[in-house]
Design a protein around this motif. Structure first.
Motif, mmCIF file in Angstrom:
data_model
loop_
_atom_site.group_PDB
_atom_site.id
_atom_site.type_symbol
_atom_site.label_atom_id
_atom_site.label_comp_id
_atom_site.label_asym_id
_atom_site.label_seq_id
_atom_site.Cartn_x
_atom_site.Cartn_y
_atom_site.Cartn_z
ATOM 1 N N PRO A 296 75.666 7.171 62.701
ATOM 2 C CA PRO A 296 74.813 8.046 63.508
ATOM 3 C C PRO A 296 74.693 9.467 62.971
ATOM 4 O O PRO A 296 73.655 10.118 63.151
ATOM 5 N N SER A 297 75.747 9.970 62.305
ATOM 6 C CA SER A 297 75.692 11.332 61.781
ATOM 7 C C SER A 297 74.942 11.429 60.457
ATOM 8 O O SER A 297 74.562 12.518 60.026
ATOM 9 N N ASP A 298 74.729 10.309 59.791
ATOM 10 C CA ASP A 298 73.952 10.237 58.550
ATOM 11 C C ASP A 298 73.089 8.988 58.629
ATOM 12 O O ASP A 298 73.305 7.999 57.931
ATOM 13 N N PRO A 299 72.079 9.030 59.516
ATOM 14 C CA PRO A 299 71.393 7.783 59.882
ATOM 15 C C PRO A 299 70.461 7.223 58.820
ATOM 16 O O PRO A 299 70.141 6.036 58.865
ATOM 17 N N PHE A 300 70.010 8.053 57.881
ATOM 18 C CA PHE A 300 68.977 7.603 56.955
ATOM 19 C C PHE A 300 69.432 7.767 55.497
ATOM 20 O O PHE A 300 68.929 8.622 54.759
ATOM 21 N N PRO A 301 70.370 6.953 55.058
ATOM 22 C CA PRO A 301 70.852 7.074 53.674
ATOM 23 C C PRO A 301 69.752 6.714 52.677
ATOM 24 O O PRO A 301 68.906 5.861 52.932
ATOM 25 N N ALA A 302 69.783 7.388 51.534
ATOM 26 C CA ALA A 302 68.796 7.115 50.492
ATOM 27 C C ALA A 302 69.156 5.839 49.749
ATOM 28 O O ALA A 302 70.282 5.695 49.267
ATOM 29 N N PRO A 303 68.236 4.871 49.639
ATOM 30 C CA PRO A 303 68.511 3.676 48.840
ATOM 31 C C PRO A 303 68.739 4.043 47.371
ATOM 32 O O PRO A 303 68.241 5.064 46.888
#
Length: 350
Positions: A296-303
């Motif tokens: 939740p604190s880093d919801p959108f990690p880069a692929p």
């Protein structure tokens, strides 16, 4: 265990609410203060919050909304056929250009800072809690005994993104077109039924016993937010999903004000809370904690690798014909359309 799948969901009592697709225009309005919003199927929950926040602004005071949701292609065709629409928000650029070609949306709809994109996402694999089949990559989806749920590319934007993601997985790693065809054919052989929309596919997965659902990351996050006992995986090689929005030519000023709000930092932060990635070109967006995200604190990690339609497929104007042409007027079938026809998968429609 025999796998089962439900292609259409009637009277669903699960955690994700469905909006009927039978009326693409929503409620007709005699007042400029009512905005008819026509959107693709997975926007409904996020849009409720978006509408409410806009109504708390000065431009949104006294504005009401008449929304309609369904498979992106079906929604676009309904507007083309005359359904009421002031703001249109689709999964695919081609669903917007259909309305541009019909003179319903201005041809400069994509000239702003976001290039007409209102929401963004990537592809996710939704799996059963604990990921019992250890699904971690595209290659796991084509293994014997793995049953997949994916939507119908004939009507669903989610499905077109998913199939092109599978194609890019092969070609992007150096495979040939024949290799990619073989891979997609194997994927389709593990996908017995193709529900009409991204939301229908989610509902079929939640009510069934299949191993994996290919969908938007935001749809996976929403399912977890809604209490579904699932997990999700982001493949290391992924595809950037960009969803366009515009106002129609005869829309009231309130519709333009709402579109501006959607593409503002506050509007993007609301969409982010429901799993949509903020789009490029908007300053000042602060990504919130996102309940239901893997972190939740880093919801959108880069692929590790992120393909795009523009860079890797030549844009939607090229990709749509090459992969999804339906064979009308004597044209050849698109690559994916042809593979589906040969696969025996049951493509469902609304």
């Amino acid at each position: 265990m025999k796998k089962t799948i439900k292609a259409a969901v009637v009277g669903l009592t699960g955690v994700l609410a469905l909006t009927a697709c039978t009326s693409a225009g929503g409620a007709s309005s005699d007042s400029a203060s009512t905005i008819n919003v026509v959107g693709f199927s997975v926007l409904e929950t996020a849009n409720k919050a978006e509408f409410s926040a806009f109504q708390d602004t000065d431009p949104g005071k006294d504005v009401e909304f008449a929304p309609s949701y369904g498979a992106s292609g079906d929604q676009s065709r309904a507007v083309e056929a005359g359904a009421d629409a002031d703001v249109v928000h689709f999964s695919l650029e081609t669903d917007m250009t259909r309305l541009v070609d019909d003179d319903l949306v201005a041809d400069d709809w994509n000239s702003g800072p976001t290039k007409g994109i209102a929401t963004s996402s990537v592809i996710a694999f939704v799996v059963r809690s604990g990921n019992p089949k250890n699904i971690t990559s595209w290659d796991d989806l084509v293994k014997p005994g793995v049953t997949v749920v994916a939507a119908n590319p004939g009507s669903s934007g989610a499905a077109r993104w998913s199939m092109l993601g599978a194609w890019a997985h092969v070609v992007g790693a150096g495979g040939s077109e024949d290799d990619a065809k073989h891979f997609v054919s194997k994927l389709l052989s593990n996908t017995p039924v193709l529900p009409a929309s991204g939301r229908d596919a989610t509902s079929a997965f939640l009510e069934g016993d299949q191993d994996v659902l290919i969908t938007y990351e935001n749809e996976a996050i929403l399912a977890k937010q809604s209490g579904s006992d699932i997990d999700y995986v982001l493949p290391d090689d992924n595809l950037l999903i960009e969803n366009p929005a515009a106002v129609t030519k005869d829309a009231p000023q309130a519709a333009s004000d709402f579109l501006d709000f959607m593409e503002s930092a506050p509007g993007q932060e609301i969409y982010a809370k429901y799993g949509f990635r903020p789009v490029e070109g908007i300053d000042g967006v602060t990504v919130p904690e996102v309940e239901g995200a893997n972190d939740p604190s880093d919801p959108f990690p880069a692929p590790q690798t992120l393909y795009t339609i523009e860079k890797d497929f030549g844009g939607w104007s090229k990709a749509a014909d090459e992969f999804f042409a339906d064979g009308e007027d004597g044209e050849p079938l698109g690559i994916i359309t042809d593979l589906i026809a040969k696969s025996g998968s049951d493509a469902q429609e609304d």
